[in-house]
Scaffold this motif. Structure first.
Motif, mmCIF file in Angstrom:
data_model
loop_
_atom_site.group_PDB
_atom_site.id
_atom_site.type_symbol
_atom_site.label_atom_id
_atom_site.label_comp_id
_atom_site.label_asym_id
_atom_site.label_seq_id
_atom_site.Cartn_x
_atom_site.Cartn_y
_atom_site.Cartn_z
ATOM 1 N N PHE A 106 -10.061 -38.237 102.176
ATOM 2 C CA PHE A 106 -9.575 -37.404 101.072
ATOM 3 C C PHE A 106 -9.881 -38.056 99.738
ATOM 4 O O PHE A 106 -10.278 -37.400 98.784
ATOM 5 C CB PHE A 106 -8.073 -37.154 101.232
ATOM 6 N N ARG A 114 -13.825 -37.882 99.242
ATOM 7 C CA ARG A 114 -14.293 -36.539 98.901
ATOM 8 C C ARG A 114 -13.859 -36.126 97.512
ATOM 9 O O ARG A 114 -14.619 -35.520 96.767
ATOM 10 C CB ARG A 114 -13.715 -35.534 99.883
ATOM 11 N N THR A 162 0.851 -38.391 99.521
ATOM 12 C CA THR A 162 1.570 -37.323 100.211
ATOM 13 C C THR A 162 1.299 -37.352 101.708
ATOM 14 O O THR A 162 2.218 -37.257 102.531
ATOM 15 C CB THR A 162 1.130 -35.954 99.657
ATOM 16 N N LEU A 214 4.156 -33.105 95.566
ATOM 17 C CA LEU A 214 3.626 -31.781 95.894
ATOM 18 C C LEU A 214 3.406 -30.955 94.634
ATOM 19 O O LEU A 214 2.370 -30.304 94.489
ATOM 20 C CB LEU A 214 4.598 -31.036 96.813
ATOM 21 N N LEU A 236 0.456 -32.235 92.840
ATOM 22 C CA LEU A 236 -0.748 -31.886 93.598
ATOM 23 C C LEU A 236 -1.112 -30.431 93.362
ATOM 24 O O LEU A 236 -2.275 -30.073 93.152
ATOM 25 C CB LEU A 236 -0.479 -32.129 95.075
ATOM 26 N N GLN A 237 -0.061 -29.591 93.393
ATOM 27 C CA GLN A 237 -0.270 -28.164 93.196
ATOM 28 C C GLN A 237 -0.848 -27.881 91.811
ATOM 29 O O GLN A 237 -1.797 -27.117 91.659
ATOM 30 C CB GLN A 237 1.076 -27.476 93.337
ATOM 31 N N THR A 277 -4.462 -28.942 91.866
ATOM 32 C CA THR A 277 -5.328 -28.030 92.613
ATOM 33 C C THR A 277 -5.658 -26.828 91.745
ATOM 34 O O THR A 277 -6.792 -26.377 91.673
ATOM 35 C CB THR A 277 -4.617 -27.530 93.883
ATOM 36 N N ARG A 278 -4.634 -26.308 91.083
ATOM 37 C CA ARG A 278 -4.873 -25.146 90.246
ATOM 38 C C ARG A 278 -5.776 -25.528 89.076
ATOM 39 O O ARG A 278 -6.660 -24.788 88.687
ATOM 40 C CB ARG A 278 -3.541 -24.578 89.741
ATOM 41 N N ARG A 315 -9.349 -25.865 90.227
ATOM 42 C CA ARG A 315 -9.965 -24.573 90.483
ATOM 43 C C ARG A 315 -10.400 -23.929 89.194
ATOM 44 O O ARG A 315 -11.403 -23.337 89.048
ATOM 45 C CB ARG A 315 -8.977 -23.646 91.172
#
Ligand SMILES: Nc1ncnc2c1ncn2[C@@H]1O[C@H](COP(=O)(O)OP(=O)(O)OP(=O)(O)O)[C@@H](O)[C@H]1O
Ligand SMILES: [Mg+2]
Lengths: 347, 272, 260
Positions: free
Chosen positions: C145, C148, C198, C249, C252-253, C256-257, C260
């Protein structure tokens, strides 16, 4: 402001480059670049300009046998960070994690130049490129032209021994390109720095270069002053690549070049020449009986201050000329042409 | 740049040594041990020749397939919906849907117990409505629910990211040619999301095949391969069989992921 | 606002249902952990008794998990960032194969990896019984992870040109790496770090086989509690776990957003 720059002479000796995949990007090349000279590498895409520049910079090693000398000192084995060169990349390569001032000062930072002196030098560079107001901006807040200035300031801040530029203006629009070209030209002359400039734009090359190195398929086609390259191209490739060139077939007879479309007086014609070359500006319209060549108009483009004419004389390609005549041209009308013998050349 | 190969090798070396010492070497050892039992390397065939093992392999694969299908349908509908429709509360919904993103398997097992266990919500509601308590947490159905729970958040994220990149003009073009809503979904949206579906589905499948925590929390009686391996190893002390089975399990998931990566042409990685 | 068709409401209803499926059990378990008696319901009163019980009984697992997660982060940073850099610099078939290989511990079930570790190093007494045995498994599982995540960022920036730019100004490799490469992939490092911590905190598949009675991590304790203690205690334990990973979390969320 020019103090601190110590321009050097650069010698390339048999520098060839074959990449790992077998691509022969550069055939062995030998070239002397004088101190303070601005030299331009010019050629079509893929001809090896960038490769040559990268060899000089120390980003590529020449094939065995090749040497790079800075003021006579062999630097072939030195990596770029030890060559004290300044480089401007086509995509600028500005560091997004640093502000404009930090970018400009980076070379001083890695050289451990003392804070106050470094700050002074950065301010000087920003002032020279007229970007003081941008000092604290992030890179992604800059326009293309501003980035270009930052890249130049950053490369010059360390007082490099030579300034290397790889198509620095290609990413900009035409107007900005013209303005910056002028500015770079002025800057290079003022600093007296040795500069190597890569471009595929012949106008840029003509304007900036003390000398131009025309390259073709990894080989040097011709080296010379802009005027020489234009007026006395030494190969067909150079003749065609730079400007527009007319060519017509015929034979030399009695001090004239005789073609199917007429005869051109040419006293110094090389014996046995079967092709004559001349530029559009050496051609004038002539409707009298004395016209050298006769043909028919195939196309006329009105450009405002002049008209560009394409005249079919029975050759593979029509001849091109430009005229300031204030009249309309009609398709297929007969045209007589007179050629200035001083502009004639053979290859 | 020049002469950097030795440096790059040097930089790769620590990870390489660690990986070789603690993964490649142990796995090859595991392979050897799998063939060291009474049956020798025939143990590797046991997964198809032994009726019990084969049955649990089949139920594991069936469970994984069902999980994948359900997750893709759920995430496809909700993911495209949340990406396409802007309404107040949209962001909160997305946040809630992706909140359980990294819950470990054990915790997810517990979530299933909260829903469908002996004191679970579903049971209570059913009791009130029908007078009969429904408890299915400790069965294959509970495991299915847990795996869907696990897979939905990450799949929704993948679908939303892919839906964002879908060119709305394609959809408009299809509509301009007279396609109905259903035809647009079938001919434009689903094909456009296919790579995302393949990669997300593969992860889903691989996790459902190899996951252990949820099954462990729910019960030791569920007949899926990871539980069988665990039982062989701890209760039966049958290390050779456990090794052979887990090697096969690893190979299956790896092949699924590799195949999906080839099919989707994008990066596919799973998470535990 | 434009009028919504039936399809919109249908989809919204479905999505709300899915949302309830995911969030209601979380909510129920949090409540259960604070209720005196879950069967009787909230009327039985709220209490911190269960949380206290878990804290006194399982405190060690919490600290061990935190310690392992941080050590795991350090390990993946040290091993992963240089590896990602090397992979980004040479995008050849060879490095792609290496990348593929590095991701295998994620594809291969944790159970298999744990068994493999045990059959190979189980006899090494000191190692087998120490927490570093678990750490080894966690690094294996989380390293991909980190690699990458960093690799994705390195591939997105023009790494070679940036480095050449720095080199042209006199920066040697170390300077380039710390001044230019690391700062420009910090989003990847951050996202990778959050993921690593996490995942390490929640890792169970491997840890259940790798742990010893003296090296129990939080998820191992959770499994224990679920199996043997009353629902309220399991819930309280889960509550503590949520409180610990919630910030991770959420971060992380957000990342991620953002990515993106
Ligand atoms: N790293 C490399 N490996 C293999 N071939 C290369 C490499 N770099 C350049 N080449 C090849 O070498 C030749 C010369 O490339 P070079 O970049 O010097 O061209 P150029 O004159 O700068 O072209 P352009 O105007 O498009 O920038 C090209 O055919 C190119 O494809
Ligand atoms: Mg180039």
């Amino acid at each position: 402001m020019t103090e601190g720059f110590k321009p050097i002479a650069i010698t390339l000796e048999n520098c060839g480059k074959t990449f790992a995949d077998g691509t022969r990007a550069l055939h062995p090349l030998t070239l002397e670049i004088a101190a303070s000279e601005t030299i331009v590498f010019l050629g079509p895409s893929g001809c090896g300009k960038t490769t040559t520049l990268r060899i000089i910079a120390g980003l590529e090693t020449p094939d065995p046998g090749g040497r790079v000398l800075f003021d006579g000192e062999d630097v072939t084995a030195l990596p770029i960070e030890r060559r004290r060169v300044g480089m401007v990349f086509q995509s600028y390569a500005l560091f997004p994690n640093m502000s404009v001032a930090e970018n400009v000062g980076y070379g001083l930072r890695v050289r451990r130049v003392a804070g106050a002196e470094a700050a002074g030098r950065v301010a000087e560079m920003l002032a020279m490129m007229r970007i003081e107001a941008l000092a604290d901006r992030r890179i992604d807040q800059l326009s293309g032209g501003q980035r270009q200035r930052v890249a130049l300031a950053r490369a010059l801040a360390v007082r490099p021994r030579v300034l290397l530029m790889d198509e620095p203006l290609t990413a900009l629009d035409a107007k900005l390109r013209d303005a910056l070209r002028l500015e770079i030209d002025e800057l290079l002359r003022r600093l007296g720095i040795t500069a190597i400039y890569v471009t595929h734009d012949q106008a840029e090359a003509m304007a900036l270069g003390d000398r131009i190195v025309v390259m073709d398929h990894g080989r040097v086609a011709q080296v010379g002053k802009p005027r020489d390259i234009y007026q006395r191209p030494s190969t067909r490739f150079v003749a065609d690549f730079i400007g527009t060139m007319n060519r017509i077939n015929g034979t030399v007879r009695d001090g004239a070049f005789v073609t199917a479309a007429g005869a051109i007086p040419w006293r110094e014609a090389p014996p046995g020449a079967s092709e004559a070359l001349f530029r559009p500006e050496d051609v004038t319209l002539d409707d009298t009986a004395e016209a050298h060549l006769r043909g028919r108009l195939t196309a006329a483009f009105f450009l405002g201050d002049r008209t560009r004419l394409f005249i079919d004389v029975g050759m593979e390609k029509p001849l091109v000329t430009e005229t300031g005549a204030r009249r309309d041209f009609t398709h297929d009308e007969p045209i007589g042409l007179r050629i200035d013998p001083r502009g004639l050349m053979a290859l | 740049m020049r002469h950097e190969t030795p440096r790059l090798i040097l930089l790769l070396l620590p990870a390489g040594i660690f990986f070789t010492a603690f993964f490649l070497l142990p796995l090859s050892r595991l392979f050897a041990i799998g063939g060291s039992g009474a049956d020798g390397f025939a143990a590797y065939a046991a997964i198809v020749t032994d009726r019990n093992y084969f049955a649990s392999l089949l139920s594991t694969l069936a469970l994984a397939a069902a999980t994948t299908a359900a997750t893709l349908v759920i995430s496809g509908i909700s993911g495209v919906f949340l990406q396409r429709s802007r309404f107040p509360g949209n962001a909160i919904l997305v946040a809630m849907l992706t909140f359980p993103l990294a819950f470990p398997g054990v915790v997810i097992g517990f979530m299933v117990i909260m829903l469908a266990g002996r004191q679970g919500l579903i049971g209570e509601i059913a009791l009130r409505l029908t007078g009969e308590k429904i408890v299915f947490a400790y069965s294959m159905a509970g495991l299915f629910m847990g795996y869907v729970y696990f897979s939905v958040p990450r799949t929704i994220l993948t679908v939303m990211a892919a839906a964002e990149k879908l060119d709305p003009k394609l959809e408009e073009a299809a509509r301009s040619l007279g396609a109905s809503t259903w035809q647009v979904v079938r001919d434009v949206i689903i094909p456009g999301l296919k790579p995302a579906f393949i990669s997300a589905g593969a992860i889903c499948f691989a996790t459902a095949v190899g996951a252990f925590g949820t099954a462990f929390t729910l019960a030791t009686r569920i007949n899926v391969l990871p539980m069988v391996i665990y039982t062989e190893f701890t209760l039966q002390a049958n290390i050779a069989t456990a090794a052979a089975l887990s090697f096969v399990l690893g190979a299956v998931t790896w092949v699924v992921l590799a195949a999906a990566r080839t099919a989707a042409g994008s990066s596919v990685a799973a998470a535990g | 606002m434009k009028r919504r068709g039936a399809l919109f409401w249908l989809q919204l209803g479905f999505t709300l249902f899915v949302c309830a499926f995911l969030i209601v059990p979380v909510f129920l378990s949090m409540m259960a952990g604070l209720t005196v008696n879950y069967l009787t319901g909230i009327e039985s009163g709220l209490t911190l008794r269960w949380v206290g019980e878990v804290w006194s009984g399982y405190r060690d697992t919490i600290f061990l998990s935190m310690g392992i997660a941080l050590a795991c982060l350090a390990g993946t940073l040290v091993l992963g960032i240089p590896a990602a850099y090397a992979l980004a610099k040479r995008p050849t078939a060879m490095t792609r194969a290496i990348e593929e290989l590095l991701v295998m511990p994620v594809a291969v079930p944790g159970l298999a990896t744990a068994l493999a570790l045990i059959v190979t190093y189980g006899a090494a007494g000191g190692f087998r019984t120490s927490w570093t045995f678990i750490l080894t498994g966690h690094i294996l599982f989380t390293l991909p992870f980190m690699v990458r995540s960093v690799l994705a960022v390195l591939n997105a920036i023009d790494l070679n040109t940036l480095e050449e730019g720095a080199a042209s100004l006199g920066a040697g490799f170390t300077q380039r790496f710390f001044h230019v490469v690391l700062p420009n992939c910090r989003t990847g490092i951050l996202a990778g770090s959050l993921m690593v911590v996490t995942l390490s905190m929640g890792e169970f598949n491997m840890t259940w086989l790798l742990h010893t009675p003296l090296t129990k991590t939080l998820p191992v304790g959770l499994a224990d509690a679920y199996a043997s203690l009353r629902l309220e205690v399991g819930s309280a334990y889960t509550l503590i776990f949520f409180l610990m990973i919630m910030p991770l979390l959420l971060a992380l969320q957000a990342m991620t957003r953002h990515v993106r």
